[in-house]
Scaffold this active site. Structure first.
Site, PDB file in Angstrom:
ATOM      1  N   CYS A 117       0.844  -1.190   0.000  1.00  0.00           N
ATOM      2  CA  CYS A 117       0.000   0.000   0.000  1.00  0.00           C
ATOM      3  C   CYS A 117       0.889   1.253   0.000  1.00  0.00           C
ATOM      4  O   CYS A 117       1.502   1.576  -1.000  1.00  0.00           O
ATOM      5  CB  CYS A 117      -0.974  -0.048   1.171  1.00  0.00           C
ATOM      6  SG  CYS A 117      -2.358   1.116   1.030  1.00  0.00           S
ATOM      7  N   HIS A 147      -3.487  -5.275   0.035  1.00  0.00           N
ATOM      8  CA  HIS A 147      -2.986  -5.813   1.307  1.00  0.00           C
ATOM      9  C   HIS A 147      -3.041  -7.337   1.263  1.00  0.00           C
ATOM     10  O   HIS A 147      -4.015  -7.942   1.714  1.00  0.00           O
ATOM     11  CB  HIS A 147      -3.826  -5.294   2.476  1.00  0.00           C
ATOM     12  CG  HIS A 147      -3.593  -3.854   2.805  1.00  0.00           C
ATOM     13  ND1 HIS A 147      -2.699  -3.446   3.776  1.00  0.00           N
ATOM     14  CD2 HIS A 147      -4.122  -2.718   2.284  1.00  0.00           C
ATOM     15  CE1 HIS A 147      -2.699  -2.123   3.847  1.00  0.00           C
ATOM     16  NE2 HIS A 147      -3.551  -1.655   2.949  1.00  0.00           N
ATOM     17  N   GLU A 177      -1.655  -9.485   3.043  1.00  0.00           N
ATOM     18  CA  GLU A 177      -1.600 -10.136   4.359  1.00  0.00           C
ATOM     19  C   GLU A 177      -2.972 -10.576   4.849  1.00  0.00           C
ATOM     20  O   GLU A 177      -3.085 -11.515   5.646  1.00  0.00           O
ATOM     21  CB  GLU A 177      -0.957  -9.202   5.395  1.00  0.00           C
ATOM     22  CG  GLU A 177      -1.743  -7.960   5.764  1.00  0.00           C
ATOM     23  CD  GLU A 177      -1.449  -6.755   4.887  1.00  0.00           C
ATOM     24  OE1 GLU A 177      -1.713  -5.618   5.339  1.00  0.00           O
ATOM     25  OE2 GLU A 177      -0.966  -6.948   3.757  1.00  0.00           O
TER      26      GLU A 177
END
Length: 628
Positions: free
Chosen positions: A425, A552, A554
């Site tokens: 990001c 993102h 994750e």
């Protein structure tokens, strides 16, 4: 539908979220379909506007919901996809009730906490519990509900009242209450003290809820006399009191519950114990005359003893790993590791897959800046020593201009010194800014987030964003990224896919008008959105591993299914990127392992580990890192 409620007492931060997730894991291992709900008593509509220092990271769901980080634990442990409605807040409930009142739905009645707020809570729970979250049709078998906060908090009272009513609403055998409490050990006497838990259970009963199972957090296993005392004074059977003592990593918690037969206690309270132990066998052997009323056939058809072989094997691998891989985490919220919880978990998943011990070196971005060299030279030197000693550099997302220059310096160091780099990001945006400054010579280029008057806006505000309202106005949720360069590292890491769906949370993007200049200078924007004008993935082809992503990744990483770009970072950091690219996505690495590209560990069906072809490598953290 069966419901399991998890509450907490004595103090906050006991690990109710991990406990609720682990309960879900063990019930799922019994063959049941599980969904989860998190109740947060704060007045915010959602977690989107809360500081990471205030409440940890904001977890983003596929539907764009900005929710509490505990929903991230649920998704990772259970491998499910939740919705924004799986996170209930006081703000959401009151807003829904007030909206009804404004529409006239209450027909002129006086709107009160009881019954209108409490009924709204119960209706919300029943509605959301029926939403499939595991990719299958139809509702789940069990809904695990976590009540945030601590018993006795004023803000939790409407939820406590609603849940007390709800236990009667769903009827006996459909509701199980698990109370997580603290059993401290005083250093002065070295004795486990039960009084805090006794008072917590008494307070819970006074509010109309009676716990069926007691989960006791302690530094060590509960002594038998302590368990007997708790059983006597809390009126809970000794077999329904489980110890959740400190463990090397949280993957042990489902195994602790299994070893203490917590699943049997839960299923007994839910009238499912017989189904677990023998129901499906009886149906198979008793012939066609068996009465359907004896068993719940929909549950009997899948119920079994908990199958946690793969989970056990993965946990053992994690505990046995020792060869380190050091990742420098360069961010602005390094004072609270929960601010980057999903990033840490994604690093852990990838490290386990590569059989490396994860050591996270926390580097406060501001400490890398020139101003710190003047004000605190020792801090400046220590930060740079950590960065230069790392095998890889990760710059996570964030907001605001504090520490941005330090992140830019970290990206420059990684680019110039061929150190594996992953920017997420804002981390991607600063990598582009650094490249434009250093390679294109645009010394004043910047993001309009930090310098609205910059003459070379490298990163700009997205046209659909709002500058007047903060909540839920970003580009949120799952969006599709198309690979424009099929032979790039990112596409290979994603298994040579033509596109990938990942979750987003941002207001700013790379300026599409500068892309051609940047690409002519050597950057490659290999992933873009469906229009081709929004940059999603950037790579530096001349670098061993230099990748930035606008999304993102994750948030979709799972134990056993690590995120592709995190896997690439760890693979590059430990010198095995080619092997990672060869195998494609991560699942094969868990059974093959990596040692110069050769198999290292075999995981057998019984969960035992057999090292082969060299020593066993792995994941932990120490020093400046986080201990899992």
């Amino acid at each position: 539908m069966k419901y399991v409620l998890v509450t907490g007492g004595v103090v906050s931060g006991l690990g109710k979220g991990v406990t609720a997730s682990s309960i879900g894991v063990i019930l799922k291992a019994c063959g049941l379909r599980v969904t989860s709900i998190k109740i947060d008593p704060y007045l915010n509509t959602d977690a989107g506007t809360m500081s990471p220092f205030e409440h940890g990271e904001v977890f983003v769901l596929d539907d764009g919901g900005e929710v509490d980080l505990d929903l991230g634990n649920y998704e990772r442990f259970l491998d499910i996809k939740l919705t924004r409605d799986n996170n209930i807040t006081t703000g959401k409930i009151y807003q829904s009730v007030i909206d009804k009142e404004r529409r006239g739905d209450y027909l002129g009645k006086t709107v009160q906490v009881v019954p209108h707020i409490t009924d709204a809570i119960q209706d919300w729970i029943e509605r959301v519990a029926m939403i499939p979250v595991d990719g299958k049709e139809g509702p789940a078998d069990v809904c695990v509900i976590e009540l945030g906060g601590t018993i006795g908090d004023i803000e939790s009272m409407p939820f406590i009242e609603a849940l007390g009513q709800f236990s009667y609403r769903v009827g006996p055998g459909n509701f199980c209450l698990i109370h997580v409490s603290l059993v401290p050990v005083l250093n002065v006497v070295g004795e486990q003290k039960t009084k805090p838990t006794q008072h917590s259970v008494r307070g819970l009963r006074g509010l109309g809820l009676t716990p069926n199972i007691l989960a006791c957090r302690s530094t060590k296993v509960l002594e038998e006399n302590v368990k007997a005392k708790l059983a006597q004074f809390c009126h809970i059977p000794a077999e329904n009191i489980v110890t959740l003592h400190d463990v090397p990593n949280i993957w042990h918690i489902p195994l602790l519950l299994r070893d203490q037969k917590a699943h049997e206690a839960i299923l007994k309270e839910l009238n499912l114990l017989g189904h677990l132990l023998c129901g499906y066998v009886d149906i198979a052997t008793s012939g066609p005359t068996i009465s359907a009323s004896i068993f719940n056939l929909s549950i009997c058809s899948v119920a079994r003893k908990p199958a946690l072989e793969l989970w056990t094997a993965r946990t053992k691998v994690c505990d046995m790993l020792h060869d380190p891989v050091r990742i420098a985490m360069v961010g602005k919220y390094t004072g609270l590791s929960d601010s980057y919880l999903s990033v840490l978990k994604a690093l852990l998943h990838a490290s386990v897959a590569c059989h490396r011990k994860l050591i996270v070196e926390w580097v406060a971005a501001g400490d890398l800046e020139d101003a710190t060299a003047i004000e605190a030279p020792d801090v400046y030197k220590a930060a740079w020593d950590l960065l230069k000693g790392a095998d890889g550099v990760l710059v996570p997302g964030g907001f605001g201009d504090r520490g941005v220059q330090g992140k830019i310096l970290a990206a420059k160091y990684a680019r110039e010194n061929k150190v594996p780099f992953l920017g997420i990001c804002l981390g991607m945006q600063i990598a582009v800014i650094e490249f434009a400054r250093s390679v294109l010579g645009m010394c004043d280029t910047n993001s309009t987030e930090f310098d609205p008057e910059t003459s070379h806006p490298c990163v700009v505000f997205m046209p659909e964003g709002s500058k007047t309202h903060m909540g839920a106005t970003m580009r949120l949720g799952s969006r599709r990224t198309y690979f424009k360069v099929p032979d790039c590292k990112s596409a290979k890491l994603y298994g040579n896919a033509s596109f990938v769906d990942e979750r987003h949370r941002h207001r700013y993007e790379v300026n599409p008008d500068m892309v051609s200049q940047l690409e002519n200078a050597g950057l490659s924007f290999v992933g873009r959105d469906e229009t081709g004008r929004r940059m999603e993935i950037v790579e530096l082809p001349s670098h061993p591993y230099f990748i930035g992503v606008q999304f993102h990744p994750e948030f979709k990483s799972r134990p056993g299914k690590p995120s592709a770009v995190f896997l690439g970072l760890i693979g590059a950091a430990c010198g095995h990127l080619e092997a990672v690219l060869k195998y494609g996505h991560a699942s094969k690495l868990l059974t093959k392992g990596l040692s110069n590209g050769k198999p290292m560990v075999k995981i057998h069906q019984n969960g035992n580990l057999k090292p082969s072809n060299g020593s066993l490598n792995g994941v932990y953290s120490n020093g400046n890192g986080v201990h899992y």
